[in-house]
Design a protein around this motif. Structure first.
Motif, PDB file in Angstrom:
ATOM      1  N   ASP A 167      34.306  37.747 -10.605  1.00 42.29           N
ATOM      2  CA  ASP A 167      34.892  36.485 -11.177  1.00 42.29           C
ATOM      3  C   ASP A 167      36.457  37.310 -12.016  1.00 42.29           C
ATOM      4  N   GLU A 168      37.373  37.376 -11.504  1.00 42.52           N
ATOM      5  CA  GLU A 168      38.575  38.450 -11.688  1.00 42.52           C
ATOM      6  C   GLU A 168      39.259  37.873 -13.444  1.00 42.52           C
ATOM      7  N   ALA A 169      39.013  36.922 -13.686  1.00 37.36           N
ATOM      8  CA  ALA A 169      39.256  36.700 -15.279  1.00 37.36           C
ATOM      9  C   ALA A 169      38.005  37.673 -16.143  1.00 37.36           C
ATOM     10  N   SER A 170      37.163  37.650 -15.885  1.00 39.07           N
ATOM     11  CA  SER A 170      36.084  38.309 -16.889  1.00 39.07           C
ATOM     12  C   SER A 170      36.156  39.843 -16.247  1.00 39.07           C
ATOM     13  N   GLY A 171      35.749  39.967 -14.988  1.00 38.13           N
ATOM     14  CA  GLY A 171      35.568  41.303 -14.643  1.00 38.13           C
ATOM     15  C   GLY A 171      34.027  41.150 -14.491  1.00 38.13           C
ATOM     16  N   LYS A 172      32.926  40.195 -14.252  1.00 40.61           N
ATOM     17  CA  LYS A 172      31.722  40.307 -14.491  1.00 40.61           C
ATOM     18  C   LYS A 172      31.750  39.602 -12.724  1.00 40.61           C
ATOM     19  N   LYS A 173      30.496  39.300 -12.305  1.00 38.67           N
ATOM     20  CA  LYS A 173      29.536  38.610 -11.388  1.00 38.67           C
ATOM     21  C   LYS A 173      29.720  37.299 -11.995  1.00 38.67           C
ATOM     22  N   ILE A 174      29.762  35.635 -11.986  1.00 35.22           N
ATOM     23  CA  ILE A 174      29.625  35.086 -12.499  1.00 35.22           C
ATOM     24  C   ILE A 174      28.121  33.439 -10.950  1.00 35.22           C
ATOM     25  N   PRO A 175      27.681  33.341 -11.629  1.00 33.52           N
ATOM     26  CA  PRO A 175      26.936  32.259 -10.558  1.00 33.52           C
ATOM     27  C   PRO A 175      27.890  31.521  -9.884  1.00 33.52           C
ATOM     28  N   ALA A 176      27.907  31.193  -9.056  1.00 35.12           N
ATOM     29  CA  ALA A 176      28.896  29.470  -7.893  1.00 35.12           C
ATOM     30  C   ALA A 176      28.252  29.080  -7.114  1.00 35.12           C
ATOM     31  N   THR A 177      29.137  28.023  -6.968  1.00 38.09           N
ATOM     32  CA  THR A 177      28.335  26.668  -5.958  1.00 38.09           C
ATOM     33  C   THR A 177      29.398  27.202  -4.598  1.00 38.09           C
ATOM     34  N   VAL A 178      28.982  27.881  -4.002  1.00 37.85           N
ATOM     35  CA  VAL A 178      29.351  27.811  -2.663  1.00 37.85           C
ATOM     36  C   VAL A 178      29.229  27.883  -0.946  1.00 37.85           C
ATOM     37  N   ALA A 179      29.350  27.135  -0.117  1.00 35.55           N
ATOM     38  CA  ALA A 179      29.416  26.961   0.863  1.00 35.55           C
ATOM     39  C   ALA A 179      29.583  28.126   2.289  1.00 35.55           C
ATOM     40  N   TRP A 180      28.059  27.915   3.364  1.00 32.92           N
ATOM     41  CA  TRP A 180      28.514  28.252   4.375  1.00 32.92           C
ATOM     42  C   TRP A 180      28.668  27.851   4.989  1.00 32.92           C
ATOM     43  N   VAL A 181      29.892  28.477   5.891  1.00 34.50           N
ATOM     44  CA  VAL A 181      30.951  27.200   7.041  1.00 34.50           C
ATOM     45  C   VAL A 181      30.474  28.053   8.136  1.00 34.50           C
ATOM     46  N   PRO A 182      29.626  27.538   8.958  1.00 36.46           N
ATOM     47  CA  PRO A 182      29.608  28.990  10.433  1.00 36.46           C
ATOM     48  C   PRO A 182      30.401  28.448  11.761  1.00 36.46           C
ATOM     49  N   GLU A 183      31.649  27.729  11.053  1.00 35.20           N
ATOM     50  CA  GLU A 183      32.469  27.452  12.440  1.00 35.20           C
ATOM     51  C   GLU A 183      33.361  28.494  11.942  1.00 35.20           C
ATOM     52  N   ARG A 184      33.522  29.521  10.380  1.00 43.09           N
ATOM     53  CA  ARG A 184      34.559  30.391   9.831  1.00 43.09           C
ATOM     54  C   ARG A 184      34.201  31.358   9.499  1.00 43.09           C
ATOM     55  N   LYS A 185      32.263  31.630   9.508  1.00 40.92           N
ATOM     56  CA  LYS A 185      31.946  32.628   9.743  1.00 40.92           C
ATOM     57  C   LYS A 185      31.823  33.101   7.956  1.00 40.92           C
ATOM     58  N   GLY A 186      32.294  32.046   6.976  1.00 36.76           N
ATOM     59  CA  GLY A 186      32.001  33.003   5.468  1.00 36.76           C
ATOM     60  C   GLY A 186      32.043  31.890   4.700  1.00 36.76           C
ATOM     61  N   HIS A 187      31.511  32.288   3.545  1.00 41.45           N
ATOM     62  CA  HIS A 187      31.167  31.015   2.188  1.00 41.45           C
ATOM     63  C   HIS A 187      32.694  31.131   1.605  1.00 41.45           C
ATOM     64  N   VAL A 188      33.020  29.564   0.944  1.00 42.12           N
ATOM     65  CA  VAL A 188      34.045  29.145   0.584  1.00 42.12           C
ATOM     66  C   VAL A 188      33.508  29.025  -1.159  1.00 42.12           C
ATOM     67  N   SER A 189      34.421  29.200  -1.701  1.00 40.75           N
ATOM     68  CA  SER A 189      33.465  28.259  -3.649  1.00 40.75           C
ATOM     69  C   SER A 189      34.057  27.381  -3.962  1.00 40.75           C
ATOM     70  N   PHE A 190      33.655  26.483  -4.649  1.00 42.57           N
ATOM     71  CA  PHE A 190      33.730  25.279  -5.103  1.00 42.57           C
ATOM     72  C   PHE A 190      33.989  25.230  -6.915  1.00 42.57           C
ATOM     73  N   ILE A 191      32.801  26.052  -6.724  1.00 47.32           N
ATOM     74  CA  ILE A 191      32.583  26.254  -9.078  1.00 47.32           C
ATOM     75  C   ILE A 191      32.142  26.900  -8.796  1.00 47.32           C
ATOM     76  N   GLY A 192      32.672  27.967 -10.352  1.00 45.78           N
ATOM     77  CA  GLY A 192      32.304  29.151 -10.654  1.00 45.78           C
ATOM     78  C   GLY A 192      31.422  28.667 -12.057  1.00 45.78           C
ATOM     79  N   TRP A 193      30.183  29.361 -12.287  1.00 45.32           N
ATOM     80  CA  TRP A 193      30.351  28.997 -13.727  1.00 45.32           C
ATOM     81  C   TRP A 193      30.327  29.679 -13.981  1.00 45.32           C
ATOM     82  N   LYS A 194      30.803  29.396 -15.528  1.00 44.15           N
ATOM     83  CA  LYS A 194      31.247  30.434 -16.882  1.00 44.15           C
ATOM     84  C   LYS A 194      30.587  29.931 -18.122  1.00 44.15           C
TER      85      LYS A 194
END
Length: 168
Positions: free
Chosen positions: A27-54
């Motif tokens: 999390d850029e704002a806090s400078g810390k890692k936070i839990p987030a709901t993310v989705a693995w998108v196989p066609e893009r071979k990566g994760h996208v973030s939906f919600i950061g839980w702070k």
């Protein structure tokens, strides 16, 4: 070619489709890692973030950011697996503002609710913020409105949202 994301009925396709998980992100704002709901998108071979839980708002009722992340992520996956996650929208349920998975014209209820927001939140603003994480704030591509109601296309979001970096 832009991949499209459909909720296929073919069970073998389902094994290589989107998978929701709770993941620690930076999390850029806090400078810390936070839990987030993310989705693995196989066609893009990566994760996208939906919600950061702070928010600690729900801690007093036993819902830490980590616990909310786990529960909401399970809901995203359940709705995706049931082919009910085509759109996100906002509303109120049991007096609380909520984000839910609903088709155009549907309202939020116990059956489609993804997560609750703190009292006093404007759920349409929260939905807009979720969409603002897309590249160049391209929410106009993702948001559909029906009167005062916003609907966000989840397949388009999965296609447009920037992939998250595992750096830091």
């Amino acid at each position: 070619i832009n991949p499209t994301f459909s909720q296929s009925n073919n069970s073998t396709d389902r094994l290589s489709t989107v998978k929701f998980l709770c993941k620690q992100i930076y999390d850029e704002a806090s400078g810390k890692k936070i839990p987030a709901t993310v989705a693995w998108v196989p066609e893009r071979k990566g994760h996208v973030s939906f919600i950061g839980w702070k928010s600690e708002y729900f801690n007093r009722s036993g819902w830490s950011p980590e616990k909310r992340c786990q529960k909401v992520t399970e809901q995203f996956q359940k709705f995706y697996d049931e082919r009910r996650l085509d759109n996100l929208t906002h509303g109120f349920n049991n007096g609380y503002p909520v984000i839910c998975a609903a088709n155009q014209g549907e309202i939020c209820n116990d059956d489609n609710q993804l997560f609750t927001l703190k009292l006093g939140s404007a759920p349409e603003n929260v939905l807009q913020k979720i969409m603002d994480i897309t590249e160049n704030k391209s929410a106009e591509v993702l948001l559909q409105s029906s009167g005062e109601q916003l609907y966000v296309s989840v397949p388009k979001f999965l296609n447009k949202a920037p992939l998250i970096s595992d750096k830091k």
